[in-house]
Motif scaffolding. Structure first.
Motif, PDB file in Angstrom:
ATOM      1  N   TRP A 156       8.271  -8.862  -8.865  1.00  0.00           N
ATOM      2  CA  TRP A 156       9.242  -9.957  -8.680  1.00  0.00           C
ATOM      3  C   TRP A 156       9.260 -10.468  -7.254  1.00  0.00           C
ATOM      4  CZ3 TRP A 156      13.019  -6.301 -11.549  1.00  0.00           C
ATOM      5  CH2 TRP A 156      12.854  -6.434 -12.935  1.00  0.00           C
ATOM      6  N   HIS A 157       8.555  -9.807  -6.367  1.00  0.00           N
ATOM      7  CA  HIS A 157       8.527 -10.219  -4.960  1.00  0.00           C
ATOM      8  C   HIS A 157       7.129 -10.680  -4.540  1.00  0.00           C
ATOM      9  CE1 HIS A 157      12.680  -8.897  -4.282  1.00  0.00           C
ATOM     10  NE2 HIS A 157      12.391  -8.039  -5.235  1.00  0.00           N
ATOM     11  N   GLY A 158       6.333 -11.069  -5.516  1.00  0.00           N
ATOM     12  CA  GLY A 158       5.024 -11.638  -5.210  1.00  0.00           C
ATOM     13  C   GLY A 158       3.923 -10.609  -5.022  1.00  0.00           C
ATOM     14  N   ILE A 159       4.213  -9.349  -5.317  1.00  0.00           N
ATOM     15  CA  ILE A 159       3.191  -8.314  -5.143  1.00  0.00           C
ATOM     16  C   ILE A 159       2.249  -8.322  -6.353  1.00  0.00           C
ATOM     17  CG2 ILE A 159       2.821  -5.796  -5.187  1.00  0.00           C
ATOM     18  CD1 ILE A 159       5.586  -7.266  -3.136  1.00  0.00           C
ATOM     19  N   THR A 160       0.958  -8.364  -6.064  1.00  0.00           N
ATOM     20  CA  THR A 160      -0.028  -8.380  -7.152  1.00  0.00           C
ATOM     21  C   THR A 160      -0.915  -7.143  -7.159  1.00  0.00           C
ATOM     22  OG1 THR A 160      -1.460  -9.754  -5.761  1.00  0.00           O
ATOM     23  CG2 THR A 160      -0.082 -10.902  -7.372  1.00  0.00           C
ATOM     24  N   SER A 161      -0.963  -6.390  -6.054  1.00  0.00           N
ATOM     25  CA  SER A 161      -1.706  -5.120  -6.041  1.00  0.00           C
ATOM     26  C   SER A 161      -0.903  -4.073  -5.285  1.00  0.00           C
ATOM     27  CB  SER A 161      -3.074  -5.265  -5.342  1.00  0.00           C
ATOM     28  OG  SER A 161      -3.910  -6.146  -6.056  1.00  0.00           O
ATOM     29  N   VAL A 162      -0.926  -2.858  -5.804  1.00  0.00           N
ATOM     30  CA  VAL A 162      -0.238  -1.758  -5.126  1.00  0.00           C
ATOM     31  C   VAL A 162      -1.158  -0.555  -5.011  1.00  0.00           C
ATOM     32  CG1 VAL A 162       2.079  -2.440  -5.917  1.00  0.00           C
ATOM     33  CG2 VAL A 162       0.735  -0.783  -7.257  1.00  0.00           C
ATOM     34  N   VAL A 163      -0.872   0.267  -4.016  1.00  0.00           N
ATOM     35  CA  VAL A 163      -1.518   1.570  -3.892  1.00  0.00           C
ATOM     36  C   VAL A 163      -0.448   2.617  -4.195  1.00  0.00           C
ATOM     37  CG1 VAL A 163      -2.761   3.158  -2.375  1.00  0.00           C
ATOM     38  CG2 VAL A 163      -3.082   0.677  -2.129  1.00  0.00           C
ATOM     39  N   MET A 164      -0.763   3.566  -5.067  1.00  0.00           N
ATOM     40  CA  MET A 164       0.219   4.600  -5.425  1.00  0.00           C
ATOM     41  C   MET A 164      -0.362   5.983  -5.113  1.00  0.00           C
ATOM     42  SD  MET A 164      -0.061   4.069  -9.537  1.00  0.00           S
ATOM     43  CE  MET A 164      -1.612   4.282 -10.439  1.00  0.00           C
ATOM     44  N   GLY A 165       0.470   6.998  -5.263  1.00  0.00           N
ATOM     45  CA  GLY A 165       0.004   8.363  -4.961  1.00  0.00           C
ATOM     46  C   GLY A 165       0.221   8.758  -3.515  1.00  0.00           C
ATOM     47  N   ASN A 166       1.156   8.079  -2.848  1.00  0.00           N
ATOM     48  CA  ASN A 166       1.396   8.357  -1.436  1.00  0.00           C
ATOM     49  C   ASN A 166       2.099   9.701  -1.216  1.00  0.00           C
ATOM     50  OD1 ASN A 166       0.788   6.025   0.621  1.00  0.00           O
ATOM     51  ND2 ASN A 166       1.323   5.035  -1.310  1.00  0.00           N
ATOM     52  N   CYS A 167       2.015  10.175   0.012  1.00  0.00           N
ATOM     53  CA  CYS A 167       2.812  11.335   0.467  1.00  0.00           C
ATOM     54  C   CYS A 167       2.507  12.620  -0.298  1.00  0.00           C
ATOM     55  CB  CYS A 167       4.313  11.029   0.389  1.00  0.00           C
ATOM     56  SG  CYS A 167       4.766   9.502   1.196  1.00  0.00           S
ATOM     57  N   GLY A 168       1.319  12.707  -0.855  1.00  0.00           N
ATOM     58  CA  GLY A 168       0.929  13.950  -1.533  1.00  0.00           C
ATOM     59  C   GLY A 168       1.349  14.032  -2.981  1.00  0.00           C
ATOM     60  N   ALA A 192       0.806  -1.226   0.000  1.00  0.00           N
ATOM     61  CA  ALA A 192       0.000   0.000   0.000  1.00  0.00           C
ATOM     62  C   ALA A 192       0.834   1.269   0.000  1.00  0.00           C
ATOM     63  CB  ALA A 192      -0.928  -0.004   1.215  1.00  0.00           C
ATOM     64  N   HIS A 193       2.163   1.153   0.046  1.00  0.00           N
ATOM     65  CA  HIS A 193       2.938   2.397  -0.005  1.00  0.00           C
ATOM     66  C   HIS A 193       3.906   2.374  -1.182  1.00  0.00           C
ATOM     67  CE1 HIS A 193       4.316   6.149   2.150  1.00  0.00           C
ATOM     68  NE2 HIS A 193       5.061   6.077   1.062  1.00  0.00           N
ATOM     69  N   THR A 194       3.405   2.773  -2.347  1.00  0.00           N
ATOM     70  CA  THR A 194       4.282   2.871  -3.518  1.00  0.00           C
ATOM     71  C   THR A 194       4.094   4.232  -4.183  1.00  0.00           C
ATOM     72  OG1 THR A 194       2.838   2.181  -5.356  1.00  0.00           O
ATOM     73  CG2 THR A 194       3.749   0.433  -3.960  1.00  0.00           C
ATOM     74  N   HIS A 195       4.993   4.485  -5.124  1.00  0.00           N
ATOM     75  CA  HIS A 195       4.955   5.705  -5.930  1.00  0.00           C
ATOM     76  C   HIS A 195       5.060   5.310  -7.398  1.00  0.00           C
ATOM     77  CE1 HIS A 195       5.218   8.471  -2.506  1.00  0.00           C
ATOM     78  NE2 HIS A 195       5.957   7.531  -1.955  1.00  0.00           N
ATOM     79  N   MET A 196       4.188   4.410  -7.832  1.00  0.00           N
ATOM     80  CA  MET A 196       4.279   3.928  -9.213  1.00  0.00           C
ATOM     81  C   MET A 196       3.442   4.765 -10.188  1.00  0.00           C
ATOM     82  SD  MET A 196       4.513  -0.126  -9.181  1.00  0.00           S
ATOM     83  CE  MET A 196       5.392  -1.089  -7.968  1.00  0.00           C
ATOM     84  N   ASP A 197       2.992   5.926  -9.741  1.00  0.00           N
ATOM     85  CA  ASP A 197       2.102   6.774 -10.546  1.00  0.00           C
ATOM     86  C   ASP A 197       2.638   7.067 -11.941  1.00  0.00           C
ATOM     87  OD1 ASP A 197       0.336   8.239  -8.050  1.00  0.00           O
ATOM     88  OD2 ASP A 197       2.275   7.395  -7.589  1.00  0.00           O
ATOM     89  N   ALA A 198       3.955   7.277 -12.040  1.00  0.00           N
ATOM     90  CA  ALA A 198       4.570   7.558 -13.337  1.00  0.00           C
ATOM     91  C   ALA A 198       4.976   6.255 -14.010  1.00  0.00           C
ATOM     92  CB  ALA A 198       5.788   8.459 -13.144  1.00  0.00           C
ATOM     93  N   GLN A 199       5.595   5.380 -13.224  1.00  0.00           N
ATOM     94  CA  GLN A 199       6.137   4.122 -13.746  1.00  0.00           C
ATOM     95  C   GLN A 199       5.081   3.267 -14.447  1.00  0.00           C
ATOM     96  OE1 GLN A 199       7.998   1.799 -10.654  1.00  0.00           O
ATOM     97  NE2 GLN A 199       8.055  -0.043 -11.907  1.00  0.00           N
ATOM     98  N   VAL A 200       3.836   3.339 -13.969  1.00  0.00           N
ATOM     99  CA  VAL A 200       2.787   2.486 -14.547  1.00  0.00           C
ATOM    100  C   VAL A 200       2.678   2.685 -16.058  1.00  0.00           C
ATOM    101  CG1 VAL A 200       0.928   4.148 -14.024  1.00  0.00           C
ATOM    102  CG2 VAL A 200       0.368   1.735 -14.316  1.00  0.00           C
ATOM    103  N   PHE A 201       3.103   3.851 -16.543  1.00  0.00           N
ATOM    104  CA  PHE A 201       2.960   4.113 -17.979  1.00  0.00           C
ATOM    105  C   PHE A 201       4.100   3.542 -18.818  1.00  0.00           C
ATOM    106  CE2 PHE A 201       0.419   7.453 -15.939  1.00  0.00           C
ATOM    107  CZ  PHE A 201      -0.811   7.109 -16.476  1.00  0.00           C
TER     108      PHE A 201
END
Ligand SMILES: [Zn+2]
Length: 569
Positions: free
Chosen positions: A78-90, A59-68
């Motif tokens: 690669w570490h088994g993560i299947t869902s993320v929350v992005m847009g953290n810290c403002g 739940a703590h990622t910053h993939m907002d740009a990377q997703v594109f």
């Protein structure tokens, strides 16, 4: 007929209940059945000797740009993560019109270490409002699932322009911001985030936009989510210092915010060797808020928060005279210079005269060096030896020793410098707190500074297998069901018929992070740290195999996960 059957695996279902042997049948993107299954399937995955569990939620990622530009969400996937929350810290990329994108990138560049040239090359800007951004993420083919917060810095910049970086909001600004928060949450934003920490600065040393907000602005914006009855509020906390009055004042405001608005409030918390008990009242606050009718939970890490440094990225001495000149050179020439005894002496001497503290480091920039807290990363998991320890044993100067160790690996040796969470007893205590969530990869950010997409495989290898501090059942629950529940990721985080088929199959004896590497594979050739993992056999997202032996199959089954109001619309 199932799409997939996972046969003969050992189920650890995310609830914390004991493991059991069973098959898992998957159809139409969902788990169809768990038990001894006799039907056939288009694809069978043999899982004998393996654990079958829900995919991990971060739940703590910053993939907002990377997703594109990186739709499968490396290094997290690669570490088994299947869902993320992005847009953290403002920090989010919306709301923002394309013509103003440089302002939003200014918020992100230094605070989160995402190269602006990578963002420029890698993002096709096709939105202005937050709902339009969600649509853009939804349209983008993706490997894993993404939920998105709207960030205060972006919002403020959108409404106030340049004034966002130096002014308080007036009443018109405030009503415009409230309107955007409402629209975002109704469209499926998972919540709203802000930052008040001095660690978040722009490249020219100014505070990021959200830090200009007074508390009333924060309260009113969070209040909108309360009125709507949806959304989580995440905050990168205020710098209270160690003054008990200021700490109490901040804690009181946080508690009142949670209780008055009814909005779940969450923040990250670390221990620090400089203030070993600072974190405790923040944990107590979650219980007090709960007793008063609010909801609050804390994001915690699973190990020291380490800078990962090497001559390929940064060293703690880069700004010093003599060092600066050498560090400008191509790596091969640096290596030659470091092998020259005279140059080497000059480099060592420079560190004695001028310590690195004359530059104020923020965020995940390197700090002045204490060699007792500079570790050689010669394996993925601790224990690590400190440079001081190695130098003492060899009767050498630690700076000389540091150079020696780097040269021995062709300057590719990584060193770890902990910024926080040095005390592993504190780390465990925080992980065990009933209102904490183990999630703080910052994945997508600090791309050449830290490498914490592996914090979850660290739990499974270090804390479960090596240290026996948690049972596998407890650990899987911490990484799957607990985050999914706190952020309201519907029907995810447990293996149950009818729930989304986000599933990982792994070898509990082998799962572990690998050593990181440095690559230049971001858009525009920007650099980043990369870290993979061993032991993962299959990663399934929404019923399709995303990774086989941790290699991408080509499938892009990920979804945008919208908040609850979108589903109702
Ligand atoms: Zn963050």
């Amino acid at each position: 007929m199932y799409d997939i059957i996972i046969r003969n695996g050992t189920i650890v279902d995310g609830s914390g209940m004991p493991r059991f042997r069973a098959d898992v049948g998957i159809a139409g993107g969902k788990i169809a059945a768990i038990g001894r299954l006799h039907e056939s399937a288009r694809e069978t995955i043999e899982a004998d000797g393996h654990i079958v569990s829900p995919g991990i939620n971060d739940a703590h990622t910053h993939m907002d740009a990377q997703v594109f530009w990186d739709p499968i969400g490396t290094c997290s996937c690669w570490h088994g993560i299947t869902s993320v929350v992005m847009g953290n810290c403002g920090f989010s990329l919306a709301p923002c019109a394309e013509k103003d994108k440089l302002l939003v990138m200014r918020n992100l560049e230094r605070a989160e270490d995402i190269a602006p040239e990578a963002m420029e090359a890698g993002i096709k800007w096709s939105w202005e409002t937050f709902p339009q951004y969600l649509d853009a993420v939804e349209r983008t083919p993706k490997g894993i699932n993404y939920a998105a917060y709207m960030g205060h810095s972006a919002l403020r910049t959108y409404v106030m322009g340049e004034r966002a970086f130096d002014s308080e909001a007036n009443s018109e600004d405030l009503s415009a911001m409230k309107r955007e928060v409402r629209a975002a949450v109704r469209a499926g934003a998972i919540g709203f985030t802000t930052s008040r920490t001095r660690n978040h600065q722009t490249p020219d040393g100014h505070p990021v936009a959200s830090r200009l907000a007074n508390w009333d602005e924060v309260r009113q914006l969070v209040g909108v989510m309360g009125e709507e009855g949806a959304g989580v509020f995440e905050i990168a906390g205020e710098d209270t210092g160690f003054d008990p009055e200021r700490i109490k004042n901040y804690l009181d405001r946080l508690k009142a915010l949670a209780v008055d608005t009814g909005v779940p409030v969450t923040y990250g918390m670390f221990s620090s060797r400089r203030a070993p008990d600072y974190w405790r009242p923040f944990f107590k606050l979650t219980d007090e808020s709960s007793q008063a009718g609010g909801k609050m939970f804390i994001q915690v890490h699973s190990r020291s928060l380490n800078l990962v440094m090497s001559f390929e990225t940064v060293t703690p001495f880069d700004r010093m005279p003599v060092w600066r000149e050498i560090r400008k050179l191509p790596l091969a020439e640096q290596e030659a210079a470091l092998r020259n005894p005279e140059t080497r002496r000059a480099l060592v001497q420079a560190t004695k005269e001028n310590d690195a503290r004359n530059h104020e480091a923020v965020g995940a920039e390197p700090r002045g060096v204490n060699f007792k807290y500079l570790y050689v990363m010669d394996q993925p998991n601790p224990p690590f030896r400190s440079v001081q320890e190695i130098a003492d044993a060899a009767g050498k100067d630690p700076v000389d020793c540091f150079i020696e160790l780097a040269l021995a690996k062709g300057l590719k040796q990584f060193f770890l410098q902990p910024l926080a969470n040095e005390n592993q007893d504190h780390v465990l205590e925080m992980m065990r707190h009933p209102r904490s969530v183990v999630t703080f990869s910052d994945s997508g950010a600090h791309v050449s500074q830290i490498m914490d997409s592996s914090l979850q495989t660290h739990v499974l290898s270090h804390w479960v297998r090596d240290k026996h501090e948690f049972s596998l059942e407890e650990a899987i629950r911490m990484l799957t069901f607990v985050p999914a529940s706190n952020w309201g990721l519907q029907n995810r985080g447990l293996l149950r018929p009818g729930w989304a088929a986000d599933v990982i199959v792994f070898d509990p004896e082998k799962i572990a992070p690998m050593l990181p590497t440095l690559d230049h594979d971001l858009p525009a050739g920007a650099r980043r740290l990369k870290q993979k993992a061993t032991g993962l056999k299959t990663t399934i997202v929404n019923g399709q195999v995303l990774l086989k032996n941790n290699e991408h199959t080509g499938a892009l089954p990920g979804q945008l996960l919208r908040g609850p109001l979108a589903a109702r619309a």
